[in-house]
Each structure stands twice: as C-alpha cells, then as structure tokens.
Design a protein around this motif. Structure first.
Motif, PDB file in Angstrom:
ATOM      1  N   SER A  69       0.721  -1.356   0.080  1.00 21.08           N
ATOM      2  CA  SER A  69       0.171  -0.240  -0.042  1.00 21.08           C
ATOM      3  C   SER A  69       0.409   1.236  -0.443  1.00 21.08           C
ATOM      4  O   SER A  69       1.332   0.722   0.209  1.00 21.08           O
ATOM      5  CB  SER A  69      -0.701  -0.189   1.054  1.00 21.08           C
ATOM      6  N   TYR A  70      -0.061   2.218  -0.212  1.00 22.23           N
ATOM      7  CA  TYR A  70       1.465   3.583  -0.016  1.00 22.23           C
ATOM      8  C   TYR A  70       1.246   4.419   0.846  1.00 22.23           C
ATOM      9  O   TYR A  70      -0.331   3.943   1.556  1.00 22.23           O
ATOM     10  CB  TYR A  70       0.362   4.614  -1.559  1.00 22.23           C
ATOM     11  N   VAL A  71       1.544   4.533   2.065  1.00 27.23           N
ATOM     12  CA  VAL A  71       1.513   4.923   2.894  1.00 27.23           C
ATOM     13  C   VAL A  71       2.116   6.985   3.358  1.00 27.23           C
ATOM     14  O   VAL A  71       2.920   6.914   2.281  1.00 27.23           O
ATOM     15  CB  VAL A  71       2.166   4.373   3.974  1.00 27.23           C
ATOM     16  N   ILE A  72       1.950   7.680   4.089  1.00 27.41           N
ATOM     17  CA  ILE A  72       1.957   8.652   4.378  1.00 27.41           C
ATOM     18  C   ILE A  72       3.127   8.700   3.713  1.00 27.41           C
ATOM     19  O   ILE A  72       3.683   8.314   5.406  1.00 27.41           O
ATOM     20  CB  ILE A  72       1.356   9.271   5.665  1.00 27.41           C
ATOM     21  N   GLY A  73       4.044  10.011   3.862  1.00 28.05           N
ATOM     22  CA  GLY A  73       5.092  10.690   3.908  1.00 28.05           C
ATOM     23  C   GLY A  73       5.556  11.022   5.355  1.00 28.05           C
ATOM     24  O   GLY A  73       4.549  11.962   5.885  1.00 28.05           O
ATOM     25  N   THR A  74       6.773  11.293   5.479  1.00 29.29           N
ATOM     26  CA  THR A  74       7.019  11.933   6.791  1.00 29.29           C
ATOM     27  C   THR A  74       7.113  13.600   6.691  1.00 29.29           C
ATOM     28  O   THR A  74       7.618  14.292   7.942  1.00 29.29           O
ATOM     29  CB  THR A  74       9.049  10.895   6.548  1.00 29.29           C
ATOM     30  N   ASP A  75       7.938  13.673   5.523  1.00 27.16           N
ATOM     31  CA  ASP A  75       7.475  15.747   4.995  1.00 27.16           C
ATOM     32  C   ASP A  75       6.367  15.859   4.515  1.00 27.16           C
ATOM     33  O   ASP A  75       6.580  16.952   3.395  1.00 27.16           O
ATOM     34  CB  ASP A  75       8.454  15.781   4.317  1.00 27.16           C
TER      35      ASP A  75
END
Length: 305
Positions: A69-75
């Motif tokens: 899955s695609y997850v939220i990026g740290t920035d």
C-alpha cells in the motif's frame, strides 16, 4: 509549481488525487483497489493516478512493499485545502471526498457555524491512529490538571454538538476517557506499537453499553401534540438508543429535562426523560440537564452550576 500542475489536470483527475490525499492523510494508507472501487476505473488507471500524485507531491506518499500500500510520507505537505467540516463529514458520513470546491447550494440554506474546529494536522494524526489501531502519544491540556504528556489508544471520534472528542484508553489513568481534540498538541502515531487487550474498545463498558430511553413531551409545556409531530413520536413516545459514553452529551444537546420530577421549566425543554433511572450507571449522566443521581437528592444539572 504543484498548483500549476494541479490546474492543468481535468476535474476527474483532481477529484481522484484529492481522494488519494484524504485517504493517506487521515487514514494513513491507500491501495490501488481503493481508487478502483471509489471511481470505477481500471487498475492501470489507478496506478497512474498514484504515480501522478507522487510526482506532484513527492514527499507525501511512500510505497510500503510489506503492506502493498501507499502510506503517508514523513514530510507530508497537503496539496488540497479541505475545510475541517468537510473532512469531518467525510470521516463520519463517508461522502464528499472529491476536490474541495466552493459549490453553490441548490437552495438557500443557512447552517450555524461551529465556534471550534480541530486543526487538520492534529485530526489527521488522530484518525490515522484510529484506523491503524495503534497508540498515540500526545501533549494534552486539561482544565483541571494543565499540560501533561500521555499515551492513549484512540478508537472513535464523537461529536457532542459543540466540539469533537476522541474516545480512547488513557495509559496514564488506566481508564477509558474522552479527550477534546482541540486540546491535543504534538501527536505522534506510534505505528506498530503493541495495544494490550484491556486497552481495546470492546473493553470499554461505557462504550459498549447501549441505554434505551423514552422521551416524551414535557408535562409542563403547552401543546404536547405539536411536540409529538416535531419528533415523529409514536403514541406520545420517542424511543432512542444511545451509547452510555455519549448519552449525557446527547441529552444536553437535545435539551431533554432529565429530572425525575420534570422540574426544568425553561421553554427550551420540550422533551422529558420519562424514567431517569435509565441513566443509572452512565458515567456522564451528570451532563444531562436536571439529572439527579438516585438516593442523593442533589442536582448535578449544568444549568444549576
């Protein structure tokens, strides 16, 4: 630059990218199948949309090979400016997830403005923790105890009519509590951290308990038949079921006189709880207007504080 790239896209493309952002920011992840199911597109088209979103917002999403899955990026930095009330509508009712546009209503409609709305950055961390079923580390500001650092295990949002709350297990007090979202600062989603059995929502007695209440026209108000019409009563009774954890808030919002002797006479109290004992054991019953705990005789109504 991102605004220029977005403006060059078609409206359907922008709607799909807005959906990607909502899912990633507030749920924490998105899969190709989510786009396929929501918009009725082919898997290849969903792949292109995800690649396009990553091209415009390169730091916003990362691919998690393990979870596929695609997850939220740290920035993460949002591409779309969603109004808080629309995000909360989407979270609570599941619609309105296209691009945030200023649409004209079909008919003239005036809706009261909320005096408080949660910051979306805080709300996003809260909802990701709920969806991922993991703890949340927060700074919390309480009227009684001031600032404290806590670890909580959130599992639901609740709306008391004035502000949004978070229902969670509080590791500091070792009990389930309500937290006002606007009083939360510096949330950190503890992804992958263990949640113990006693911290889960099915162990929250106030949340799992359903109270059944009979509301009737207030005996001291005129024209009870109009009250029956307004609330679509059957045989003069409105039967409702509420979670114990939300009952006090809801009865206060509805202006229900919960005194055993229907002693609240202000005109806003058009409804009366016919059996106040139905609230026995409800943790927030003290919030219900006029409620008096059995055998004490002491009113705990907010109206008399």
């Amino acid at each position: 630059m991102s605004n220029e790239k977005l403006s060059a896209l078609t409206q359907p493309q922008r709607d799909r990218l807005a959906f990607v952002e909502l899912r990633v920011r507030f749920i924490g992840e998105i899969r190709r199948q989510d786009l396929v199911s929501r918009f009725g597109i082919q898997s290849a088209a969903a792949t292109r949309d995800l690649a396009l979103y990553k091209d415009i917002g390169p730091n916003n999403i990362d691919y998690d090979a393990k979870g596929k899955s695609y997850v939220i990026g740290t920035d993460f930095s949002p591409l779309f400016d969603f109004p808080p009330e629309r995000v909360l509508t989407w979270l609570s009712q599941g619609f309105g997830d296209g691009e945030p546009l200023l649409l004209k209503p079909w008919v003239s409609c005036e809706i009261p403005t909320r005096l408080t709305e949660p910051y979306l950055a805080i709300l996003a961390a809260v909802t990701r923790a709920i969806h991922l079923q993991c703890p949340l580390k927060i700074e919390y500001f309480s009227i009684t105890s001031g600032k404290s650092v806590r670890e909580i295990v959130p599992f639901a949002l609740t709306d008391n009519g004035l502000r949004w709350h978070l229902r969670a297990f509080d590791r500091k007090s070792q009990e389930f509590r309500d937290f006002v979202i606007t009083r939360i600062k510096q949330p950190v989603v503890m992804k992958g951290a263990e949640v113990l059995t006693h911290e889960r929502s099915d162990q929250d007695i106030q949340w799992t308990r359903i109270v059944e209440l009979d509301l009737v026209p207030h005996p001291d108000q005129p024209y009870p038949e109009i009250t029956e019409m307004d609330y679509a009563m059957r045989n003069g009774i409105l039967h409702v079921k509420l979670r114990a954890a939300t009952a006090g808030y809801t009865l206060r919002k509805w202006n229900v006189d919960c005194s055993p002797d229907h002693s609240l006479h202000s005109h806003e109290y058009r409804l009366w709880l016919s059996d106040s004992l139905a609230l026995y054991g409800v943790g927030n019953a003290k919030l219900a207007p006029g409620y008096r705990a059995p055998m004490t005789g002491n009113s705990t109504s907010l109206d008399r504080k």
